[in-house]
Scaffold this motif. Structure first.
Motif, PDB file in Angstrom:
ATOM      1  N   GLN A 123       0.787  -1.052   0.177  1.00  0.00           N
ATOM      2  CA  GLN A 123      -0.043   0.072   0.161  1.00  0.00           C
ATOM      3  C   GLN A 123       1.014   1.193   0.076  1.00  0.00           C
ATOM      4  O   GLN A 123       0.706   2.100  -0.670  1.00  0.00           O
ATOM      5  N   MET A 124       1.875   1.286   0.891  1.00  0.00           N
ATOM      6  CA  MET A 124       2.820   2.448   0.949  1.00  0.00           C
ATOM      7  C   MET A 124       3.591   2.588  -0.584  1.00  0.00           C
ATOM      8  O   MET A 124       3.677   3.697  -1.025  1.00  0.00           O
ATOM      9  N   CYS A 125       3.890   1.514  -1.203  1.00  0.00           N
ATOM     10  CA  CYS A 125       4.462   1.532  -2.557  1.00  0.00           C
ATOM     11  C   CYS A 125       3.667   2.263  -3.378  1.00  0.00           C
ATOM     12  O   CYS A 125       4.078   2.974  -4.409  1.00  0.00           O
ATOM     13  N   MET A 126       2.392   1.626  -3.558  1.00  0.00           N
ATOM     14  CA  MET A 126       1.507   2.245  -4.325  1.00  0.00           C
ATOM     15  C   MET A 126       1.179   3.633  -4.216  1.00  0.00           C
ATOM     16  O   MET A 126       0.852   4.227  -5.145  1.00  0.00           O
ATOM     17  N   LEU A 127       1.264   4.007  -3.120  1.00  0.00           N
ATOM     18  CA  LEU A 127       0.804   5.356  -2.801  1.00  0.00           C
ATOM     19  C   LEU A 127       1.785   6.325  -3.346  1.00  0.00           C
ATOM     20  O   LEU A 127       1.573   7.276  -3.704  1.00  0.00           O
ATOM     21  N   ALA A 128       3.211   6.030  -2.978  1.00  0.00           N
ATOM     22  CA  ALA A 128       4.180   6.698  -3.521  1.00  0.00           C
ATOM     23  C   ALA A 128       4.331   6.729  -5.103  1.00  0.00           C
ATOM     24  O   ALA A 128       4.615   7.851  -5.544  1.00  0.00           O
ATOM     25  N   CYS A 129       4.070   5.550  -5.606  1.00  0.00           N
ATOM     26  CA  CYS A 129       3.769   5.595  -7.118  1.00  0.00           C
ATOM     27  C   CYS A 129       2.896   6.335  -7.639  1.00  0.00           C
ATOM     28  O   CYS A 129       3.024   7.034  -8.719  1.00  0.00           O
ATOM     29  N   VAL A 130       1.641   6.426  -7.051  1.00  0.00           N
ATOM     30  CA  VAL A 130       0.617   7.293  -7.572  1.00  0.00           C
ATOM     31  C   VAL A 130       0.971   8.660  -7.391  1.00  0.00           C
ATOM     32  O   VAL A 130       0.678   9.522  -8.318  1.00  0.00           O
ATOM     33  N   ASP A 131       1.684   9.286  -6.276  1.00  0.00           N
ATOM     34  CA  ASP A 131       2.113  10.578  -6.247  1.00  0.00           C
ATOM     35  C   ASP A 131       3.312  10.636  -7.319  1.00  0.00           C
ATOM     36  O   ASP A 131       3.040  11.989  -7.778  1.00  0.00           O
ATOM     37  N   ALA A 132       4.186   9.802  -7.523  1.00  0.00           N
ATOM     38  CA  ALA A 132       5.055  10.140  -8.707  1.00  0.00           C
ATOM     39  C   ALA A 132       4.368  10.076  -9.831  1.00  0.00           C
ATOM     40  O   ALA A 132       4.803  11.068 -10.828  1.00  0.00           O
ATOM     41  N   VAL A 133       3.393   9.388 -10.295  1.00  0.00           N
ATOM     42  CA  VAL A 133       2.664   9.565 -11.433  1.00  0.00           C
ATOM     43  C   VAL A 133       2.000  10.772 -11.595  1.00  0.00           C
ATOM     44  O   VAL A 133       2.010  11.548 -12.626  1.00  0.00           O
ATOM     45  N   ALA A 134       1.235  11.249 -10.713  1.00  0.00           N
ATOM     46  CA  ALA A 134       0.584  12.370 -10.693  1.00  0.00           C
ATOM     47  C   ALA A 134       1.680  13.561 -10.907  1.00  0.00           C
ATOM     48  O   ALA A 134       1.370  14.573 -11.439  1.00  0.00           O
ATOM     49  N   ASN A 135       2.694  13.700 -10.314  1.00  0.00           N
ATOM     50  CA  ASN A 135       3.923  14.669 -10.355  1.00  0.00           C
ATOM     51  C   ASN A 135       4.402  14.509 -11.913  1.00  0.00           C
ATOM     52  O   ASN A 135       4.647  15.559 -12.437  1.00  0.00           O
ATOM     53  N   TRP A 136       4.418  13.374 -12.387  1.00  0.00           N
ATOM     54  CA  TRP A 136       5.045  13.172 -13.825  1.00  0.00           C
ATOM     55  C   TRP A 136       3.948  13.894 -14.651  1.00  0.00           C
ATOM     56  O   TRP A 136       4.264  14.309 -15.758  1.00  0.00           O
ATOM     57  N   LEU A 137       2.775  13.447 -14.715  1.00  0.00           N
ATOM     58  CA  LEU A 137       1.705  13.966 -15.361  1.00  0.00           C
ATOM     59  C   LEU A 137       1.562  15.327 -15.537  1.00  0.00           C
ATOM     60  O   LEU A 137       1.665  16.173 -16.392  1.00  0.00           O
ATOM     61  N   SER A 138       1.654  15.910 -14.516  1.00  0.00           N
ATOM     62  CA  SER A 138       1.650  17.608 -14.124  1.00  0.00           C
ATOM     63  C   SER A 138       2.849  18.034 -14.778  1.00  0.00           C
ATOM     64  O   SER A 138       2.566  19.208 -15.425  1.00  0.00           O
ATOM     65  N   SER A 139       3.898  17.509 -14.722  1.00  0.00           N
ATOM     66  CA  SER A 139       5.245  18.164 -15.197  1.00  0.00           C
ATOM     67  C   SER A 139       5.179  17.870 -16.710  1.00  0.00           C
ATOM     68  O   SER A 139       5.725  18.490 -17.523  1.00  0.00           O
ATOM     69  N   ASN A 140       4.213  17.226 -17.319  1.00  0.00           N
ATOM     70  CA  ASN A 140       4.060  16.869 -18.650  1.00  0.00           C
ATOM     71  C   ASN A 140       2.902  17.449 -19.410  1.00  0.00           C
ATOM     72  O   ASN A 140       2.441  16.700 -20.539  1.00  0.00           O
TER      73      ASN A 140
END
Length: 113
Positions: free
Chosen positions: A84-101
């Motif tokens: 669960q912690m890994c998934m939440l960190a991944c979702v945050d990273a994906v959201a940041n990647w999306l925003s920066s792109n």
């Protein structure tokens, strides 16, 4: 010459909305691919290739479907909190990647279970 054609394909297009016979005012779109274009799906795959690599750095499988992404994982019951912690960190990273792109995570469609 080809590069200039390709740039003209992606930059400075006008867009409007038509409902029956009514037209909205045209808006200048500074960048992006025209909806329904032949190159659109290929360009989207190229654009999002780094996203797959990002998710894989978290050790999670990922599937892309058109303009959707599915990240999933599995584990033993004793490791649920860690996953669960890994998934939440991944979702945050994906959201940041999306925003920066210049993309946005659709929170209404996003699911986590």
């Amino acid at each position: 010459m080809t590069w200039m054609w390709f740039c003209s394909y992606l930059l400075d297009h006008f867009q409007y909305v038509r409902v029956r016979t009514d037209l909205s005012p045209a808006s200048l779109m500074r960048c992006g691919v025209l909806q329904g274009s032949v190159l659109g799906p290929i360009l989207f795959l190229l654009y999002t290739a780094d996203l797959v690599k990002l998710v894989q750095t978290y050790g999670l499988p990922v599937h892309l479907y058109a303009d959707d992404i599915q990240v999933y994982g599995f584990c033993l019951l004793s490791s649920v909190d860690q996953l669960q912690m890994c998934m939440l960190a991944c979702v945050d990273a994906v959201a940041n990647w999306l925003s920066s792109n210049r993309l946005q995570l659709n929170a209404i469609k996003a699911e986590f279970f």
